[in-house]
Design an enzyme around this catalytic site. Sequence first.
Site, PDB file in Angstrom:
ATOM      1  N   CYS A 187     -11.506  45.785 -38.107  1.00 39.33           N
ATOM      2  CA  CYS A 187     -11.733  44.724 -39.094  1.00 39.33           C
ATOM      3  C   CYS A 187     -11.021  43.455 -38.636  1.00 39.33           C
ATOM      4  O   CYS A 187      -9.856  43.503 -38.226  1.00 39.33           O
ATOM      5  CB  CYS A 187     -11.212  45.156 -40.462  1.00 39.33           C
ATOM      6  SG  CYS A 187     -11.459  43.892 -41.746  1.00 39.33           S
TER       7      CYS A 187
ATOM      8  N   CYS B 267      -4.874  41.733 -43.081  1.00 38.45           N
ATOM      9  CA  CYS B 267      -4.140  42.305 -44.213  1.00 38.45           C
ATOM     10  C   CYS B 267      -2.985  43.159 -43.696  1.00 38.45           C
ATOM     11  O   CYS B 267      -3.196  44.117 -42.944  1.00 38.45           O
ATOM     12  CB  CYS B 267      -5.072  43.154 -45.078  1.00 38.45           C
ATOM     13  SG  CYS B 267      -6.626  42.340 -45.519  1.00 38.45           S
TER      14      CYS B 267
ATOM     15  N   CYS C 282      -2.980  47.107 -43.829  1.00 37.65           N
ATOM     16  CA  CYS C 282      -4.196  47.862 -43.506  1.00 37.65           C
ATOM     17  C   CYS C 282      -4.220  48.402 -42.080  1.00 37.65           C
ATOM     18  O   CYS C 282      -4.170  47.635 -41.107  1.00 37.65           O
ATOM     19  CB  CYS C 282      -5.420  46.988 -43.743  1.00 37.65           C
ATOM     20  SG  CYS C 282      -6.962  47.902 -43.517  1.00 37.65           S
TER      21      CYS C 282
ATOM     22  N   CYS D 273     -18.409  56.797 -53.358  1.00 40.15           N
ATOM     23  CA  CYS D 273     -18.044  55.455 -52.928  1.00 40.15           C
ATOM     24  C   CYS D 273     -18.060  55.388 -51.400  1.00 40.15           C
ATOM     25  O   CYS D 273     -17.596  56.313 -50.722  1.00 40.15           O
ATOM     26  CB  CYS D 273     -16.662  55.089 -53.441  1.00 40.15           C
ATOM     27  SG  CYS D 273     -16.507  55.226 -55.236  1.00 40.15           S
TER      28      CYS D 273
ATOM     29  N   CYS E 108     -21.040  53.433 -55.355  1.00 38.87           N
ATOM     30  CA  CYS E 108     -20.082  52.339 -55.252  1.00 38.87           C
ATOM     31  C   CYS E 108     -19.923  51.993 -53.782  1.00 38.87           C
ATOM     32  O   CYS E 108     -19.976  52.886 -52.922  1.00 38.87           O
ATOM     33  CB  CYS E 108     -18.742  52.755 -55.853  1.00 38.87           C
ATOM     34  SG  CYS E 108     -17.426  51.496 -55.706  1.00 38.87           S
TER      35      CYS E 108
ATOM     36  N   CYS F 223     -15.531  46.727 -59.629  1.00 38.74           N
ATOM     37  CA  CYS F 223     -14.358  47.566 -59.382  1.00 38.74           C
ATOM     38  C   CYS F 223     -13.347  46.678 -58.664  1.00 38.74           C
ATOM     39  O   CYS F 223     -13.590  46.250 -57.535  1.00 38.74           O
ATOM     40  CB  CYS F 223     -14.748  48.770 -58.526  1.00 38.74           C
ATOM     41  SG  CYS F 223     -13.368  49.839 -58.051  1.00 38.74           S
TER      42      CYS F 223
ATOM     43  N   ARG G 252      -7.826  53.648 -62.133  1.00 42.84           N
ATOM     44  CA  ARG G 252      -7.901  54.697 -61.114  1.00 42.84           C
ATOM     45  C   ARG G 252      -6.630  54.793 -60.281  1.00 42.84           C
ATOM     46  O   ARG G 252      -6.110  53.788 -59.793  1.00 42.84           O
ATOM     47  CB  ARG G 252      -9.082  54.448 -60.173  1.00 42.84           C
ATOM     48  CG  ARG G 252      -9.161  55.485 -59.042  1.00 42.84           C
ATOM     49  CD  ARG G 252     -10.312  55.245 -58.102  1.00 42.84           C
ATOM     50  NE  ARG G 252     -11.557  55.274 -58.808  1.00 42.84           N
ATOM     51  CZ  ARG G 252     -12.503  54.348 -58.694  1.00 42.84           C
ATOM     52  NH1 ARG G 252     -12.313  53.317 -57.897  1.00 42.84           N
ATOM     53  NH2 ARG G 252     -13.617  54.451 -59.372  1.00 42.84           N
TER      54      ARG G 252
END
Length: 345
Positions: free
Chosen positions: A54, A58, A61, A98, A129, A189, A261
């Site tokens: 990616c 972040c 991550c 998901c 999702c 979400c 969640r």
Amino acid sequence: MPAIRNDWTVDEVQQLLQLPFNDLMFKAQSVHREHFSPNEVQVSTLLSIKTGACPEDCKYCPQSAHYHTGLDRERLMAVEKVLQEAQAAKDKGASRFCMGAAWRNPKDRDMPYIMEMIKGVKELGLESCMTLGMLSAEQAKLLQQAGLDYYNHNLDTSPEFYGDIITTRTYQDRIDTLANVRDAGMKVCAGGIVGMGESIKDRASLLVQLANLPKHPESVPINMLVKVEGTPFAKLEDLDNFEFVRTVAVARILMPQSHVRLSAGREDMNDEMQALCFLAGANSIFYGEKLLTTANPEADADLRLFERLGITPEQADGYDDEVHTAVIEDAIAEQEQPVRFYDAS
């Protein structure tokens, strides 16, 4: 029943976070019982359909290309493979499937495959999702037309602390994606991560951002930072467990009709902490052994905990209660030979 609010202040929410623990838990559980069955938890399964590389930075991550975490980079999974994993998840009691891809945003060339995955998951009778990074308004409409129920895009932290976490996209980029999802007619979400070195005020500010959206997210994931070697946050001090539970409780109070969640970090929570989170109003979990690229409690351990606490999985629309209960009971009986839902490696 108290009115749903979208005008919370940071000071109000910070005061809630600092209530005596017993008072906060009582308030959160009282709100929870006004809107949900207190002994039902939504069960979802999450599959990484494209792992690693990616371009975002972040700091938490392991999938970021900026850090060396030993994670293998993978291409987008084939549609047929994704649907096999969705069927396996349904067979073991999941009502919602998901799919997550490590992208800044999906490319136009990927959209036909993504849409086929959504259609296939819906044909299995599962809620669907996805989390694919930022979405344009046109992309959001295409996902909605394919039948996507929910789109996940977390705010991660407060606007004030955000620049210490991510520099490759802005906070407004995230807000814009949530608006595109909502305008397309999908459910939202959106949640965040705690334990990244933020202050109590930052946690309050994050919750305010979520609760003051024009419409509350239908699903609010509260993640505990999973510290991964090779990321800048690998050596951060652990967040106090009670601070995490407080965050769950206040999320429930502010967004009383949302599913709250327990997401990343549940592997490091003992049964007692998870039980406190359920008492605080958490009523959704990711179920299975992997949460994208980090560990998650094994499925049979989740089932044993549910059994001990008297919790039953929440039913998706159109899913027969007796069949669902039989699936869960069969899985408990097979605990000595646990089935792995998927292997994202």
